[in-house]
Design a protein around this motif. Structure first.
Motif, mmCIF file in Angstrom:
data_model
loop_
_atom_site.group_PDB
_atom_site.id
_atom_site.type_symbol
_atom_site.label_atom_id
_atom_site.label_comp_id
_atom_site.label_asym_id
_atom_site.label_seq_id
_atom_site.Cartn_x
_atom_site.Cartn_y
_atom_site.Cartn_z
ATOM 1 N N ASP A 89 -6.259 21.862 25.280
ATOM 2 C CA ASP A 89 -6.342 20.506 25.856
ATOM 3 C C ASP A 89 -6.840 19.454 24.869
ATOM 4 N N VAL A 90 -6.585 19.670 23.574
ATOM 5 C CA VAL A 90 -6.919 18.654 22.580
ATOM 6 C C VAL A 90 -5.788 17.626 22.522
ATOM 7 N N ASP A 91 -6.139 16.358 22.583
ATOM 8 C CA ASP A 91 -5.174 15.258 22.482
ATOM 9 C C ASP A 91 -5.914 14.090 21.851
ATOM 10 N N THR A 92 -5.724 13.899 20.551
ATOM 11 C CA THR A 92 -6.558 12.969 19.808
ATOM 12 C C THR A 92 -5.747 12.072 18.880
ATOM 13 N N ASN A 122 -13.637 11.817 20.632
ATOM 14 C CA ASN A 122 -12.237 12.250 20.662
ATOM 15 C C ASN A 122 -11.444 11.576 19.550
ATOM 16 N N LEU A 123 -11.839 11.850 18.313
ATOM 17 C CA LEU A 123 -11.145 11.283 17.167
ATOM 18 C C LEU A 123 -11.201 12.263 16.009
ATOM 19 N N ALA A 124 -10.043 12.666 15.546
ATOM 20 C CA ALA A 124 -9.937 13.498 14.349
ATOM 21 C C ALA A 124 -9.376 12.651 13.214
ATOM 22 N N GLY A 125 -9.430 13.173 12.006
ATOM 23 C CA GLY A 125 -8.931 12.418 10.853
ATOM 24 C C GLY A 125 -8.129 13.299 9.922
ATOM 25 N N TRP A 126 -7.254 12.676 9.142
ATOM 26 C CA TRP A 126 -6.449 13.414 8.170
ATOM 27 C C TRP A 126 -6.722 12.865 6.776
ATOM 28 N N PRO A 185 2.812 9.009 7.720
ATOM 29 C CA PRO A 185 1.448 9.142 8.237
ATOM 30 C C PRO A 185 1.431 9.675 9.672
ATOM 31 N N PRO A 186 0.482 10.552 9.991
ATOM 32 C CA PRO A 186 0.344 11.041 11.358
ATOM 33 C C PRO A 186 -0.431 10.042 12.215
ATOM 34 N N VAL A 187 -0.149 10.042 13.506
ATOM 35 C CA VAL A 187 -0.854 9.109 14.388
ATOM 36 C C VAL A 187 -1.571 9.814 15.536
ATOM 37 N N ARG A 188 -1.152 11.029 15.872
ATOM 38 C CA ARG A 188 -1.768 11.735 16.997
ATOM 39 C C ARG A 188 -1.584 13.246 16.836
#
Length: 205
Positions: A68-71, A93-97, A58-61
């Motif tokens: 300059d994206v850091d999520t 500032n939250l992306a999802g997979w 699983p990815p975490v970040r």
């Protein structure tokens, strides 16, 4: 089983664009990818060879240094209508997979989605349309490895013309798709399409 066979519809739901509606302005809109960043313009002159896929983890970040994206990354499922769900709108500032698909870095097509804006202003993938071929995407995984991708193309699609197969079908190597709302904007109906960045794995740290 390919992502397409799961019956996915439009890429991202909830493309209302509350921030733009509140501003009352159609002039303040997210970057739109240029024709030079599309597949039709040809590959990047700096195209890197694909790296061997990793085991699933699983990815975490996720980071995109050039914009300059850091999520952090949160797991996403499918909506009742079959489209890809979205992260909570309250967190800019939250992306999802897509948790039932391919994990970034593993063989196949990993799907990551994020909002372009919310009621407070630009959100995590506001600058997705500004990506260029050759830009890097770094994904930290739970196994301690960082999967490094290069961008192959950035395209924008109207909702009615969204190419499910091109975006969602499984690949024979480790690939990634970054998706957000975009295209034209209507105060009545919100964003009229989606911006999609395509990339492939080129290295592991």
């Amino acid at each position: 089983m390919s992502n397409r066979s799961k019956g996915w519809g439009l890429a991202v739901a909830a493309c209302v664009g509350l921030w733009l509606v509140q501003n009352g302005s159609e002039q303040v809109t997210p970057p739109v990818p240029s024709a030079a960043q599309a597949f039709a313009a040809g590959p990047s002159v700096h195209t890197d060879a694909a790296a061997d896929p990793l085991p699933p983890s699983p990815p975490v970040r996720l980071r995109i240094p050039e914009t300059d994206v850091d999520t952090p990354l949160t797991p996403l499922g499918l909506s009742a209508g079959g489209s890809l769900d979205v992260p909570p709108a309250g967190n800019r500032n939250l992306a999802g997979w897509y948790r039932d698909g391919t994990a970034p870095g593993a063989k196949g097509t990993a799907i990551v989605a994020g909002h372009v804006d919310n009621a407070e202003g630009p959100a995590v993938f506001y600058t997705l349309g500004a990506l260029r071929k050759g830009h890097r995407v770094e994904v930290d995984r739970r196994d301690g490895r960082t999967a490094v991708f290069t961008i192959d193309a950035v395209e924008v699609y109207a909702n009615e013309d969204f190419p499910d197969r091109r975006v969602y079908d499984e690949a024979d190597r480790a690939e990634i798709r970054l998706i957000t709302c975009g295209g034209g904007f209507s105060k009545k109906n919100g964003y009229q399409g989606n911006v999609v960045a395509f990339g492939h794995l080129i290295g592991v740290r």
